[in-house]
Design an enzyme around this catalytic site. Sequence first.
Site, PDB file in Angstrom:
ATOM      1  N   LYS A   1       0.895  -1.174   0.000  1.00 21.20           N
ATOM      2  CA  LYS A   1       0.000   0.000   0.000  1.00 21.20           C
ATOM      3  C   LYS A   1       0.918   1.205   0.000  1.00 21.20           C
ATOM      4  O   LYS A   1       1.691   1.405   0.945  1.00 21.20           O
ATOM      5  CB  LYS A   1      -0.852  -0.053   1.276  1.00 21.20           C
ATOM      6  CG  LYS A   1      -1.575   1.206   1.699  1.00 21.20           C
ATOM      7  CD  LYS A   1      -2.227   0.902   3.053  1.00 21.20           C
ATOM      8  CE  LYS A   1      -3.150   1.903   3.676  1.00 21.20           C
ATOM      9  NZ  LYS A   1      -2.898   3.278   3.619  1.00 21.20           N
TER      10      LYS A   1
HETATM   11  P1  FBP Z   1      -6.286   7.567   4.119  1.00 23.44           P
HETATM   12  O1  FBP Z   1      -6.977   6.964   2.930  1.00 23.44           O
HETATM   13  O2  FBP Z   1      -7.233   8.281   4.997  1.00 23.44           O
HETATM   14  O3  FBP Z   1      -5.075   8.379   3.717  1.00 23.44           O
HETATM   15  O4  FBP Z   1      -5.764   6.348   4.962  1.00 23.44           O
HETATM   16  C1  FBP Z   1      -4.571   5.701   4.628  1.00 23.44           C
HETATM   17  C2  FBP Z   1      -3.595   5.833   5.768  1.00 23.44           C
HETATM   18  O5  FBP Z   1      -2.415   5.094   5.529  1.00 23.44           O
HETATM   19  C3  FBP Z   1      -4.150   5.390   7.093  1.00 23.44           C
HETATM   20  O6  FBP Z   1      -4.081   4.017   7.200  1.00 23.44           O
HETATM   21  C4  FBP Z   1      -3.307   6.150   8.040  1.00 23.44           C
HETATM   22  O7  FBP Z   1      -3.939   6.433   9.237  1.00 23.44           O
HETATM   23  C5  FBP Z   1      -3.056   7.414   7.298  1.00 23.44           C
HETATM   24  O8  FBP Z   1      -3.204   7.156   5.940  1.00 23.44           O
HETATM   25  C6  FBP Z   1      -1.671   7.921   7.582  1.00 23.44           C
HETATM   26  O9  FBP Z   1      -1.546   9.174   7.030  1.00 23.44           O
HETATM   27  P2  FBP Z   1      -0.308  10.077   7.368  1.00 23.44           P
HETATM   28  O10 FBP Z   1       0.788   9.184   7.875  1.00 23.44           O
HETATM   29  O11 FBP Z   1       0.022  10.725   6.074  1.00 23.44           O
HETATM   30  O12 FBP Z   1      -0.751  11.027   8.403  1.00 23.44           O
END
Ligand code: FBP
Length: 276
Positions: free
Chosen positions: A193
């Site tokens: 991912k």
């Molecule tokens: P989103 O689709 O909301 O971006 O979620 C993906 C994700 O990886 C979440 O699992 C995680 O909480 C978040 O993004 C982390 O975002 P960042 O590290 O950029 O704050």
Amino acid sequence: MESLKSIMQKDICAAIGKRVRLSRILKDGKAAIFAFDHGFEHGPTDFTEENMNPRKIVGSAVESNFDAIMLTKGVAQATHDLWLGRTPLIVKVTGKTSLKPPEGQLLQYSIGSVDDAVRLGADGVAATVYWGSPHEEIMAERFQRIVTRCEEYGLPTMILAYPRGPSIISSYDERIVLYASRASLEVGADLIKTHYTGSTESFGRVVRSVPIPVMMSGGGKTETPKDFLHLVKSVMDAGSAGVVVGRNVFQSSDFRKVASAVIGIVHKKMAPEDFD
Ligand code: FBP
């Protein structure tokens, strides 16, 4: 001493188990996975008063028929009656809060274990590695240990492969994302991912650079839901295995509508315009 035959039998069972679990997540080789670890990673800023309780959002994700749901151990426990028998669970076993000072936010630590995931009936385990962080080796070594443990149980692993650190100028740069994806393959991940690199062509090159499924990590809310659906379409046109999304769905004004559009684009080759 354990015989070679019994070791081989365990390995065969674990390999079959992993295939079984992967097929529950990637039903037609693709998946729309709902990511929901934001309560830990970001805290209350991501939510409204109405959806602060995680049961509200997990309930909506299950009702929307996402292919799988990625939760922390505690939220999985607190919502198990909602997803059990309906939505495959991926337990995210690392995290960091946004309460930490910024320099401390380049390290994700353990907040669960592979054994917890097994006990919860999970179909997968997820963990983050910030490739490029000064703490990269801690996360990469931990991920590698997670892989080894998961191999024993036949559990697939998903890596949240995020280029992030003082030398990373852009976490969305094609060569950087490609490198992070390659490193993720090398530490034994089954699913990646990672960040969208800005175009179908560039993300296609990332997807084709590794022989395992690469999925887009959603990211912050786009200006309009349509903008997000175009991103999802571009990612699928790039040959990706799907998306792992959170905020663009649960922060939208119509959770079910955006979720069903995302799922339609991932599985049925639908277009954003089909949802006007
Ligand atoms: P989103 O689709 O909301 O971006 O979620 C993906 C994700 O990886 C979440 O699992 C995680 O909480 C978040 O993004 C982390 O975002 P960042 O590290 O950029 O704050």
